[in-house]
Write a protein that holds these residues in place. Structure first.
Motif, PDB file in Angstrom:
ATOM      1  N   ASN A  60       0.822  -1.207   0.000  1.00  0.00           N
ATOM      2  CA  ASN A  60       0.000   0.000   0.000  1.00  0.00           C
ATOM      3  C   ASN A  60       0.858   1.260   0.000  1.00  0.00           C
ATOM      4  OD1 ASN A  60      -2.758   1.044   0.221  1.00  0.00           O
ATOM      5  ND2 ASN A  60      -1.977   1.940   2.112  1.00  0.00           N
TER       6      ASN A  60
ATOM      7  N   HIS B  21     -10.004   8.689  10.969  1.00  0.00           N
ATOM      8  CA  HIS B  21      -8.577   8.387  10.875  1.00  0.00           C
ATOM      9  C   HIS B  21      -7.866   8.674  12.195  1.00  0.00           C
ATOM     10  CE1 HIS B  21      -4.652   7.799   9.166  1.00  0.00           C
ATOM     11  NE2 HIS B  21      -4.285   9.041   9.389  1.00  0.00           N
ATOM     12  N   ALA B  25      -5.156   6.568  14.063  1.00  0.00           N
ATOM     13  CA  ALA B  25      -3.811   7.135  13.972  1.00  0.00           C
ATOM     14  C   ALA B  25      -3.239   7.383  15.366  1.00  0.00           C
ATOM     15  CB  ALA B  25      -3.836   8.432  13.169  1.00  0.00           C
ATOM     16  N   GLY B  72      -6.068   6.429   6.255  1.00  0.00           N
ATOM     17  CA  GLY B  72      -5.018   7.386   5.903  1.00  0.00           C
ATOM     18  C   GLY B  72      -4.875   7.510   4.401  1.00  0.00           C
ATOM     19  N   ILE B  75      -7.680   9.759   3.256  1.00  0.00           N
ATOM     20  CA  ILE B  75      -7.532  11.206   3.453  1.00  0.00           C
ATOM     21  C   ILE B  75      -6.408  11.750   2.588  1.00  0.00           C
ATOM     22  CG2 ILE B  75      -6.106  11.007   5.549  1.00  0.00           C
ATOM     23  CD1 ILE B  75      -8.578  13.776   4.736  1.00  0.00           C
ATOM     24  N   PHE B 105       6.164   6.160   6.735  1.00  0.00           N
ATOM     25  CA  PHE B 105       5.221   5.032   6.621  1.00  0.00           C
ATOM     26  C   PHE B 105       5.937   3.775   6.163  1.00  0.00           C
ATOM     27  CE2 PHE B 105       1.733   8.221   5.566  1.00  0.00           C
ATOM     28  CZ  PHE B 105       1.293   8.235   6.865  1.00  0.00           C
ATOM     29  N   GLU B 108       8.005   2.309   8.895  1.00  0.00           N
ATOM     30  CA  GLU B 108       7.147   1.673   9.892  1.00  0.00           C
ATOM     31  C   GLU B 108       6.575   0.354   9.364  1.00  0.00           C
ATOM     32  OE1 GLU B 108       3.550   3.770  10.656  1.00  0.00           O
ATOM     33  OE2 GLU B 108       2.834   2.233  12.041  1.00  0.00           O
TER      34      GLU B 108
END
Ligand code: HDD
Ligand code: HEM
Ligand code: HEM
Lengths: 342, 448
Positions: A60, B21, B25, B72, B75, B105, B108
């Motif tokens: 993603n 979100h 989040a 996420g 948005i 991201f 992570e």
């Protein structure tokens, strides 16, 4: 190389990355669902889960990277594409959201439902189809710029043979790419039955991808002659792409070196994808937006490129680690540490 | 298209997506740190209870991450889909932190994948814990970068504005704008506090039901200590946020405080009602407190709302949002302090059922404070989308389909929120901690 070209090349690379990892993911979902329906679940399920589980979120991020990056380098795309894509992109988001979250609910939360599996398999085909519409729109002819802003002509879009050929290519490619990859993966896992089945799927879908690609080139000639003419300038890339295609099919046919077959497939798609991209140059949206008039200011471009390089230095070792531990780790692929989750 | 208003609908859809979100989040930012704390304590004390805590939290965390990721993504795309004019303009200056966020991201996501599947792969648990550090850094960094973008919308800088275009752009100055330090610090501290309280609430829930297993007590104790530290930090940084507003966005503070006339020795207005002719009724007024909140001095002058043109004043209902956030913030800090002191001095009442009830309510309340805080910050910026440069109405799309999309997304979020809650509940019901402890003690891992 101008900053504009560097910018679009970086983005094109990540889009290519998304097409490959996304296709593997989407196709795997479809095969998983299909095998359930055809009572072959026991053959494919484990091999597919083992590959997908640690990497789905990474897939993603490739997409997020692309759309954030394109707005960063080319802020005007936010205006043009943002205005026209509200409906198609929202549909893609919704499909992606259902698919992504239900994948996690299912894999980690243990929900076991048949309708889930069907939805999971079908979204694997609908998402690429809906995303591929963006490429069709970029060819021009479906967009009008008027006093009240930019609008999309849905009637024309749905009636266009070009858009349907692109949808066809996206769907067949998803199945082909993922079948070739999973054949290789099953081979690594020494799972003969899965390998044999997936190899059949791979061979089955090889022809249709090539045919639908040719169909697109044919239709481009009428839809966008300028792009078609430019495509001839890079015809050599298409020829190389075709040669790699032959190599993949031949290796699959002879049942040898499945890893090389997949690498040849990567080159096949890379050459074709870059040939398409280069001949599209300089347009982001025919005929309204080029990479030059859509570009951000120079300071921002430099800052983005510096951030990109710094980011890559961080990512490449991490991705390498992920690959080492899961995708290319013989023990993991074969199913050792099955209980390692949580 | 009678009454169709794409601007209003876009605002509602943006607000809706972010409201959903931010729940996931916030958990995404805070929980990795809590897992790391538990695993670390477990390794240090060689206590399998804490390790098991970390394991079980991780399993739940994956579910919330999944919803965080998909909302996420929504948005992220909607920023361009609903606000094309805004993104075209602001993207020139502020796309750098957005771009850096995607790397956070990536970082992570990669390590979370690795962490999840390597619980039993290392002889040395410490190596496994090391894998969590990039996850925690990645998610906190993504919160930092996105909050920088939001701070820029409140106090834009790093460019010159000429003929409707931004020139002489300085992306670094845009990132380090005046709103950035307090905003980033407040968002991070409140995320940690809220995540810790949510986890503490779950433990308190078991105790409230009468389950006195030491596992839940350990979980509650560890998390309440963490809550206390971060709630003090949140309130202190919240105070700094007020000082920031007084200096750079006085209209937001004035509207939040119903402070109409510029004056010194300004009182802090809590709750109350506004009459039709603009009088404040039934309010609690704390003398000098607004002057202190704004400038650290009881005699300081605080700018009133009447200094601003009428069409640039934020809606006055943000007062209630401010009250909700501050009340909850102070209340939770007091509860956490009481718990801690109670455990030191062995007060009886902090082990009573009604007190556990308070702790159960604490997690959801903290989440309400987060939502109230964001609504205060966002609605308080109105009518600007980019304060001083672009009004919200100028930034929006003119597409004719925002209404249909709003309905579709409403359905989507309902499904996601409900399904994720059901999955989480079922996941832990099916595998209660007692059973897992028994299984693991059979394997010789834990004392029962
Ligand atoms: C658990 C959550 C929580 C708690 C207990 C508090 N806050 Fe808060 N607050 C937030 C969660 C939050 C937030 C959601 O994180 C916001 C929204 C936007 C932002 O920057 O942080 C926020 C914004 C925010 C703002 C607006 C900043 C801006 O618009 O730039 C102010 C002035 C305060 N807070 C002040 C306080 C004070 C004085 C508190 C003392 C009790 C407090 N907050 C407790
Ligand atoms: C995650 C917590 C957040 C919540 C709950 C939230 C909530 C909201 C709400 C309720 C609105 C509508 C306000 C109105 O129209 O009166 C809004 C608007 C908006 N927010 Fe936020 N917001 C959050 C964070 C952010 C961040 C981090 C950004 C930017 C990076 C952002 C960008 C916007 C934009 C572009 C709008 C539309 C323009 C406007 O109405 O001002 N928001 N948000
Ligand atoms: C306009 C505002 C926002 C945008 C555009 C946005 C964008 C995104 C995107 C695209 C993702 C998915 C990334 C992936 O594929 O992994 C995501 C996830 C995430 N976002 Fe947001 N976000 C916004 C607001 C916020 C805020 C205010 C916070 C924190 C306070 C936040 C924290 C996170 C975190 C931690 C994740 C990772 C998923 C998780 O762990 O739950 N975001 N966001």
């Amino acid at each position: 190389m101008t900053l504009e070209v560097i910018g679009i090349s970086v983005l094109w690379l990540f889009l290519f990355g998304y097409i490959i990892v996304g296709s593997i993911d989407f196709g795997a979902g479809f095969f998983s669902a299909y095998s359930h329906w055809a009572n072959k679940q026991h053959i494919l399920h484990r091999i597919i889960q083992r590959y997908l589980s640690p990497v789905w979120e990474v897939t993603n991020v490739f997409l997020v990277f692309f759309f954030v990056g394109i707005v960063g380098f080319f802020p005007k795309t936010a205006y043009y594409y943002g205005s026209i894509l509200l409906v198609p992109a929202s549909i893609s988001i919704i499909l992606l959201a259902i698919r992504g979250s239900y994948y996690a609910f299912h894999t980690y939360g243990g929900t076991e439902r048949n309708w889930y599996l069907i939805a999971y398999g079908l979204t694997g085909l609908f998402i690429p189809a809906s995303l591929s519409i963006v490429l069709t729109i970029s060819e021009g002819g479906f967009v009008e710029v008027g006093a009240s802003g930019v609008t999309l002509d849905y009637g024309k879009l749905f009636a266009s043979p070009l858009s349907w050929s692109i949808v066809l290519l996206s769907v067949t490619s998803v199945l082909y790419i993922s079948a070739v990859f999973l054949t290789y993966y099953a081979d690594e896992a020494k799972d003969e039955r899965a390998r044999a089945l997936l190899r059949r799927y791979a061979l089955l879908w090889s022809g249709p991808t090539m045919l639908s690609a040719l169909l697109i080139i044919y239709q481009l000639r009428y839809h966008n002659p300028e792009h078609y003419a430019n495509l001839w300038n890079v015809a050599w890339m298409l020829v190389i792409s075709f040669l790699f295609f032959v190599i993949t099919v031949w290796l699959l046919w002879r049942q040898r070196r499945f890893g090389w077959a997949f690498i040849a497939l990567l080159f096949q798609y890379a050459f074709a994808f870059y040939a398409y991209g280069i001949s599209h140059y300089p347009y982001l949206l025919y005929p309204y937006l080029t990479i030059y008039d859509g570009f951000t200011n120079e300071t921002m471009a430099m800052a983005l490129i510096v951030a990109f390089i710094a980011g890559l230095l961080l990512l490449i070792p991490s991705l390498y680690l992920l690959m080492r531990l899961f995708v290319f780790n013989k023990a993991y692929v074969k199913g050792k540490w099955e209980g390692g989750k949580g | 298209m009678n009454g169709y208003d794409p601007v209003l609908l876009s605002r509602i859809l943006t607000g809706l997506t972010l409201t959903v979100h931010i729940i996931y989040a916030t958990i995404g930012v805070g929980v990795p740190l809590m897992i790391a704390i538990a695993q670390w304590v477990g390794i240090r004390k060689n206590d399998m209870h804490y390790i098991l805590l970390a394991r079980r939290w991780t399993r739940g965390f994956v579910i919330t991450v999944a919803v965080g990721v998909v909302t996420g993504t929504a948005i992220g795309l909607q920023l361009s889909l609903l606000w094309p004019n805004f993104m075209q303009l602001a993207g020139q200056v502020i796309s750098l932190p957005l771009f850096m966020e995607t790397f956070a991201f990536f970082f992570e996501a990669i390590f979370l994948g690795i962490y999840l599947y390597t619980w039993d792969r290392f002889e040395n648990q410490k190596k496994h814990l090391l894998l969590l550090i990039p996850v925690a850094i990645g998610s906190s960094a993504s919160a930092m970068f996105i909050t920088m973008v939001n701070a820029f919308m409140n106090t834009p800088q790093g460019f010159e504005f000429k003929n409707g275009e931004f020139v002489n752009i300085d992306p670094i100055a845009a990132m380090f704008n005046p709103a950035m330090p307090t905003k980033v610090a407040h968002v991070l501290a409140t995320s940690y506090m809220t995540s810790a309280f949510v986890l503490a609430s779950i433990a308190a829930w078991h105790l409230w039901k009468g389950n006195r297993h030491i596992y839940h007590r350990k979980a509650l104790h560890l998390m309440m200590k963490t809550v206390f530290i971060f709630s003090v930090a949140s309130v202190l940084i919240g105070d700094l946020s007020g000082k920031f507003l007084a200096e750079y966005q006085p209209e937001k503070l004035a509207a939040a405080e119903w402070h109409f006339e510029t004056s010194s020795h300004a009182p802090l207005v809590l709750f109350g009602m506004l009459t039709e002719d603009g009088e404040v009724k039934y309010a609690i007024k704390i003398p000098y407190a607004l002057s202190i909140l704004a400038h650290n001095h009881p005699g300081a002058v605080v700018t009133g709302l009447n200094e601003f043109p009428e069409d640039e004043r934020p809606p006055l209902y943000i007062h209630y949002l401010f009250d909700v956030m501050v009340t909850i913030g102070v209340f939770l800090m007091v509860v956490a302090a009481a718990y801690w002191l109670g455990s030191i001095f062995r007060w009886k009442w902090t082990a009573k059922k009604w007190f556990f009830g308070l702790l159960v309510a604490g997690g959801p309340l903290a989440m309400v404070a987060i939502e109230a805080g964001w609504y205060l910050a966002e609605v308080g910026r109105q009518p600007w989308i980019l304060r001083g440069y672009m009004k919200t109405a100028e930034g929006a799309t003119s597409s004719a389909h925002v209404d249909t999309m709003l309905v579709l997304f409403c359905l989507l979020y309902m499904v996601l929120v409900i399904a994720s809650a059901i999955v989480l509940i079922r996941m832990f019901r099916r595998n209660p901690v007692e059973r897992e402890l028994a299984e693991r003690s059979n394997n010789g891992e834990v004392a029962p």
